[in-house]
Structure formats: C-alpha cells, structure tokens
Scaffold this motif. Structure first.
Motif, PDB file in Angstrom:
ATOM      1  N   UNK A   1     -18.753  -2.779 -75.594  1.00  0.00           N
ATOM      2  CA  UNK A   1     -17.346  -3.192 -75.479  1.00  0.00           C
ATOM      3  C   UNK A   1     -16.622  -2.906 -76.802  1.00  0.00           C
ATOM      4  N   UNK A   2     -17.303  -3.243 -77.894  1.00  0.00           N
ATOM      5  CA  UNK A   2     -16.704  -3.088 -79.220  1.00  0.00           C
ATOM      6  C   UNK A   2     -16.401  -1.605 -79.467  1.00  0.00           C
ATOM      7  N   UNK A   3     -17.383  -0.784 -79.164  1.00  0.00           N
ATOM      8  CA  UNK A   3     -17.253   0.655 -79.389  1.00  0.00           C
ATOM      9  C   UNK A   3     -16.105   1.264 -78.594  1.00  0.00           C
ATOM     10  N   UNK A   4     -15.929   0.811 -77.353  1.00  0.00           N
ATOM     11  CA  UNK A   4     -14.946   1.448 -76.475  1.00  0.00           C
ATOM     12  C   UNK A   4     -13.505   1.143 -76.871  1.00  0.00           C
ATOM     13  N   UNK A   5     -13.338   0.129 -77.733  1.00  0.00           N
ATOM     14  CA  UNK A   5     -11.994  -0.206 -78.196  1.00  0.00           C
ATOM     15  C   UNK A   5     -11.350   0.945 -78.958  1.00  0.00           C
ATOM     16  N   UNK A   6     -12.207   1.776 -79.562  1.00  0.00           N
ATOM     17  CA  UNK A   6     -11.673   2.874 -80.391  1.00  0.00           C
ATOM     18  C   UNK A   6     -10.975   3.927 -79.545  1.00  0.00           C
ATOM     19  N   UNK A   7     -11.413   4.071 -78.298  1.00  0.00           N
ATOM     20  CA  UNK A   7     -10.926   5.196 -77.493  1.00  0.00           C
ATOM     21  C   UNK A   7     -10.158   4.799 -76.237  1.00  0.00           C
ATOM     22  N   UNK A   8     -10.188   3.513 -75.878  1.00  0.00           N
ATOM     23  CA  UNK A   8      -9.574   3.114 -74.603  1.00  0.00           C
ATOM     24  C   UNK A   8      -8.779   1.813 -74.759  1.00  0.00           C
ATOM     25  N   UNK A   9      -7.883   1.580 -73.787  1.00  0.00           N
ATOM     26  CA  UNK A   9      -7.327   0.240 -73.624  1.00  0.00           C
ATOM     27  C   UNK A   9      -8.363  -0.590 -72.887  1.00  0.00           C
ATOM     28  N   UNK A  10      -8.700  -1.737 -73.446  1.00  0.00           N
ATOM     29  CA  UNK A  10      -9.822  -2.498 -72.889  1.00  0.00           C
ATOM     30  C   UNK A  10      -9.404  -3.902 -72.467  1.00  0.00           C
ATOM     31  N   UNK A  11     -10.008  -4.356 -71.366  1.00  0.00           N
ATOM     32  CA  UNK A  11      -9.815  -5.727 -70.893  1.00  0.00           C
ATOM     33  C   UNK A  11     -11.193  -6.358 -70.734  1.00  0.00           C
ATOM     34  N   UNK A  12     -11.442  -7.437 -71.481  1.00  0.00           N
ATOM     35  CA  UNK A  12     -12.743  -8.101 -71.418  1.00  0.00           C
ATOM     36  C   UNK A  12     -12.560  -9.538 -70.933  1.00  0.00           C
TER      37      UNK A  12
ATOM     38  N   UNK B   1     -18.170 -15.222 -79.046  1.00  0.00           N
ATOM     39  CA  UNK B   1     -19.125 -14.119 -79.243  1.00  0.00           C
ATOM     40  C   UNK B   1     -18.403 -12.775 -79.213  1.00  0.00           C
ATOM     41  N   UNK B   2     -17.481 -12.612 -78.290  1.00  0.00           N
ATOM     42  CA  UNK B   2     -16.705 -11.367 -78.220  1.00  0.00           C
ATOM     43  C   UNK B   2     -16.011 -11.111 -79.569  1.00  0.00           C
ATOM     44  N   UNK B   3     -15.330 -12.143 -80.044  1.00  0.00           N
ATOM     45  CA  UNK B   3     -14.535 -11.969 -81.269  1.00  0.00           C
ATOM     46  C   UNK B   3     -15.460 -11.759 -82.464  1.00  0.00           C
ATOM     47  N   UNK B   4     -16.525 -12.568 -82.538  1.00  0.00           N
ATOM     48  CA  UNK B   4     -17.456 -12.453 -83.670  1.00  0.00           C
ATOM     49  C   UNK B   4     -18.127 -11.079 -83.696  1.00  0.00           C
ATOM     50  N   UNK B   5     -18.357 -10.503 -82.529  1.00  0.00           N
ATOM     51  CA  UNK B   5     -19.016  -9.189 -82.464  1.00  0.00           C
ATOM     52  C   UNK B   5     -18.059  -8.053 -82.825  1.00  0.00           C
ATOM     53  N   UNK B   6     -16.750  -8.347 -82.842  1.00  0.00           N
ATOM     54  CA  UNK B   6     -15.812  -7.310 -83.270  1.00  0.00           C
ATOM     55  C   UNK B   6     -14.787  -6.891 -82.229  1.00  0.00           C
ATOM     56  N   UNK B   7     -14.663  -7.649 -81.139  1.00  0.00           N
ATOM     57  CA  UNK B   7     -13.595  -7.344 -80.181  1.00  0.00           C
ATOM     58  C   UNK B   7     -12.285  -7.916 -80.724  1.00  0.00           C
ATOM     59  N   UNK B   8     -11.248  -7.103 -80.653  1.00  0.00           N
ATOM     60  CA  UNK B   8      -9.945  -7.489 -81.203  1.00  0.00           C
ATOM     61  C   UNK B   8      -9.041  -7.964 -80.054  1.00  0.00           C
ATOM     62  N   UNK B   9      -8.845  -9.286 -79.927  1.00  0.00           N
ATOM     63  CA  UNK B   9      -8.101  -9.799 -78.770  1.00  0.00           C
ATOM     64  C   UNK B   9      -6.598  -9.554 -78.863  1.00  0.00           C
TER      65      UNK B   9
ATOM     66  N   UNK C   1      -6.924  -4.307 -62.088  1.00  0.00           N
ATOM     67  CA  UNK C   1      -6.370  -3.585 -63.261  1.00  0.00           C
ATOM     68  C   UNK C   1      -6.463  -2.081 -63.069  1.00  0.00           C
ATOM     69  N   UNK C   2      -6.902  -1.655 -61.901  1.00  0.00           N
ATOM     70  CA  UNK C   2      -7.166  -0.241 -61.621  1.00  0.00           C
ATOM     71  C   UNK C   2      -7.933   0.402 -62.772  1.00  0.00           C
ATOM     72  N   UNK C   3      -8.981  -0.327 -63.220  1.00  0.00           N
ATOM     73  CA  UNK C   3      -9.798   0.149 -64.343  1.00  0.00           C
ATOM     74  C   UNK C   3     -10.602   1.369 -63.916  1.00  0.00           C
ATOM     75  N   UNK C   4     -10.757   2.299 -64.831  1.00  0.00           N
ATOM     76  CA  UNK C   4     -11.458   3.553 -64.523  1.00  0.00           C
ATOM     77  C   UNK C   4     -12.885   3.568 -65.060  1.00  0.00           C
ATOM     78  N   UNK C   5     -13.152   2.751 -66.093  1.00  0.00           N
ATOM     79  CA  UNK C   5     -14.479   2.762 -66.719  1.00  0.00           C
ATOM     80  C   UNK C   5     -14.988   1.342 -66.921  1.00  0.00           C
ATOM     81  N   UNK C   6     -16.251   1.126 -66.562  1.00  0.00           N
ATOM     82  CA  UNK C   6     -16.827  -0.223 -66.651  1.00  0.00           C
ATOM     83  C   UNK C   6     -18.182  -0.178 -67.365  1.00  0.00           C
ATOM     84  N   UNK C   7     -18.217  -0.579 -68.638  1.00  0.00           N
ATOM     85  CA  UNK C   7     -19.506  -0.623 -69.346  1.00  0.00           C
ATOM     86  C   UNK C   7     -20.298  -1.873 -68.944  1.00  0.00           C
TER      87      UNK C   7
END
Ligand code: AMP
Ligand code: TRP
Length: 348
Positions: free
Chosen positions: A30-41, A68-76, A141-147
C-alpha cells in the motif's frame, strides 16, 4: 472500450492481531503504491462483524489498523484512509451486487468454507455474502488495481465476475445513460512481491493468521523487541543447516518461510539471503532474523503506540477520509441507481 482512471483500493479487517503477513503481504505494498497512484485504504469494520466482534474491541482495533497504516508510511492527507461503515454507499451497492451475484458463485468460495467450518448452518448470512460487499468496496470507487495477499485471489475474481455481469445485464441502460460500453472496470488483482503468503511460525503449511490460537504463530505489529526475538527463537525449523540455493528450500516449508520473511524484511530475494546465510545453522540465522525484524518492526510499533495515545486524532483522520471517500462513492451510487432504474427524484 470505456477507459477508467487508474485508482488503487484495498482493505484490512479490524479483527485484532495485525501481523507480519498483513504488513509484508499488504501494508508495505500500500505504501509503495502511493508513489504512482491515487490510493484509497479502508478499515473494513463491516466485514469484521461477519463473525462476532466485541464492540469495544472492534472500535479499538479499527483505530489500531488506522495507526498501523499511518505508522507504516501511508499518508492520509495525500490519499484516503477511512473506515467502511462511515460510507453508506458500500452497503447500498453491496445489496445491488447481492442481486447480481449467483448463489453458485458464492458457494464456491473457499474462505467461506474454511471460516464456516463444520457449522455452516450457524454461520452468519453476512459471512456468506462477504465477497459481494468486498466487490462493492472496490467498485464503488471504480478502482482499477487492488493490492492484496494470495488468500484474496478468489474474492477478486468474483469481483471481476460481478462487474462483468453488471456491465452485461445492464448494458443497454449503461449505454442509454451515456456511460459507454462498461460501467465498472474489471479490476486487476496485484498479488506480487516476495511475501504474498507468509506462513505460521509454528507450522510452515498454514498461513500466518490473526485467528490462530497460538500467539507464537505470528509476529504482531504491537510486539516489542523482546517478544519478536522470543517468537523468532521459538519458530519451528528442521534439523538441517540452511541450503545455499533456492532449490534446496523445496520440501522444507519452515526454512522456506523464514528465508522468505528475511528476504522481504531486507527487501532482497531469497537467493541473496541464501548466498549470505547458506550453510548456517538455524540458531545463527534466527539471531540475524530477529535483529532484522526488530530493526524494521520496532519503530512502527513505537509510532503506533504514540498515535493510539490520541484516539481523537485518529478519529478525525478517519472522519476526514470518510468525507472524501463519500463524495466519490456517492457519485457512483447515484449513477448506478439511474442505470438500475431506481427513481431518485429531487424534492421540490
Ligand atoms: P485480513 O487480515 O484478512 O484483513 O488481511 C489483510 C491483508 O493482508 C489482505 O490483503 C490479505 O491478503 C493479507 N494477508 C493476510 N494474511 C497474510 C499472510 N499470511 N501472508 C501475506 N498476506 C496476508
Ligand atoms: N477480504 C479482505 C481480507 O480479509 C479485506 C477486504 C475487504 C478487501 N474489502 C476489500 C481487500 C476490498 C481488498 C479490497 O483481507
């Protein structure tokens, strides 16, 4: 072909005992994908109650996953973090999907069979319908990618089947309402990386799980350095030293798992780990693994503790995320209602 903007969605259940499998298989991705996509967690509290949850624990666990999301590096702020029950559109779309999905499709879900066990008749209706709510989470959200981890593959295939059937059954109405030839995207599962299936530390043939009765089966995100070191030391192994190449891990589930965990934590491959540690006894390898796990996990546990000391702040993060999620989801649900033929007049 209708084009969909690329968007990432994923969810984690607030059912306690967030573990290394969740972290390496899902959250680091999830953290990694923030660099390249709009993400909803999303913290999927509505999924959690498909099996009994103590209300006070559910609320605590919801805040814990958020921390945990925030501590791991997800930017809310740059992305969206919220809990599912605050956005009613998930439940609304799930109902429509209950009427699109077929009993036969859901009957094939292996996770339902595992979770319901011998007492199928006593399982909640929600546990059976779980995958239609999950399809709704993604598609509202008509999401296209799901990790996700490997265990979610079948559910994601079902989400694609639901999207395809909706697009097909309502094809004419979708076109008539100006949505082109497809209303929902066929979501891509992203089940990649070195750690899509981390196994139990007590049994290399079972996946690491929140619900395993043995606390020694998993390293949790709240374990301190001593607990991590103890669990690694007690992890099951075989009597042979480590092999020097990946082929030598065949038929050695526990060795394979520990080397895989090491590789994922060190962000390298198993071959590299074995180049450095091949021929070592497990006692020495476990010391190195414990040191690495503590170095990687202890700062996250520390930051989670800091965040959890201020629950009001966490709740405000979730409320803010929910508000932004709601505006995207509402747009989808309004259009779905038009497509399905639900009348929604505006009051005069
Ligand atoms: P859950 O705990 O079921 O809500 O799972 C949250 C995320 O962690 C999902 O993407 C799962 O696929 C992933 N996950 C759960 N257990 C493991 C595991 N043992 N190894 C790798 N990924 C996992
Ligand atoms: N079923 C997932 C799990 O147990 C959690 C989940 C719910 C999810 N909705 C989702 C994951 C949507 C990805 C996308 O791990």
């Amino acid at each position: 072909m209708t084009r969909f903007a690329s968007r990432v969605f994923s969810g984690v259940q607030p059912t306690g005992n967030l573990h290394l499998g969740n972290y390496l298989g899902a959250i680091t991705r999830f953290v990694e994908m923030q660099k390249t996509h709009n993400c909803i967690y999303c913290v999927v509290d509505m999924h959690a109650i498909t099996v009994w949850q103590d209300p006070a624990e559910l609320a605590h666990n919801t805040r814990e996953v958020t921390a945990a999301f925030i501590a791991a590096g997800i930017d809310p702020q740059a992305h969206i973090v919220f809990n599912q029950s605050q956005v009613a559109a998930h439940a609304e779309l799930a109902w429509i999907f209950n009427c699109v999905a077929r009993m036969g499709w859901l009957n094939r879900m292996t996770q339902f069979k595992e979770k319901a066990g011998k007492y199928r008749e006593n399982a909640s209706v929600g546990l059976f319908a779980y995958p239609t709510l999950m399809a709704s989470d993604i598609l509202v959200y008509r999401a296209t990618h799901v990790p996700v981890g490997e265990d979610q593959k079948q559910h994601l295939e079902l989400a694609r089947d639901i999207a395809a059937k909706f697009n097909h059954d309502y094809g004419k109405s979708i076109a008539d309402h100006g949505f082109g030839d497809a209303f929902f995207p066929l979501t891509e599962p992203l089940i990649t990386g070195p750690a899509t299936r981390i196994m139990s530390l007590r049994d290399g043939t079972k996946k690491m799980s929140k619900s395993d009765p043995s606390d020694y089966s998993r390293i949790t995100l709240t374990d301190d350095a001593d607990a991590i070191a103890l669990k690694v030391r007690k992890a099951r192994t075989d009597p042979e030293p480590l092999p020097s190449d990946v082929d030598g891990l065949k038929g050695r589930a526990e060795a394979d798992n520990l080397v895989g965990i090491y590789a994922a934590l060190a962000e390298t491959g198993k071959a590299d780990v074995l180049r450095d540690h091949g021929g070592s006894q497990f006692s020495a390898f476990k010391l190195a693994l414990a040191e690495l796990a503590v170095a990687r996990m202890a700062p996250i546990a520390e930051e989670m503790r800091r965040l959890l000391a201020d629950p009001a702040h966490i709740d405000s993060v979730l409320a803010d995320g929910a508000e932004r999620a709601r505006s995207i989801a509402q747009d989808t649900i309004d259009s779905v209602k038009d497509v399905v033929g639900f009348v929604r007049g505006r009051s005069a």
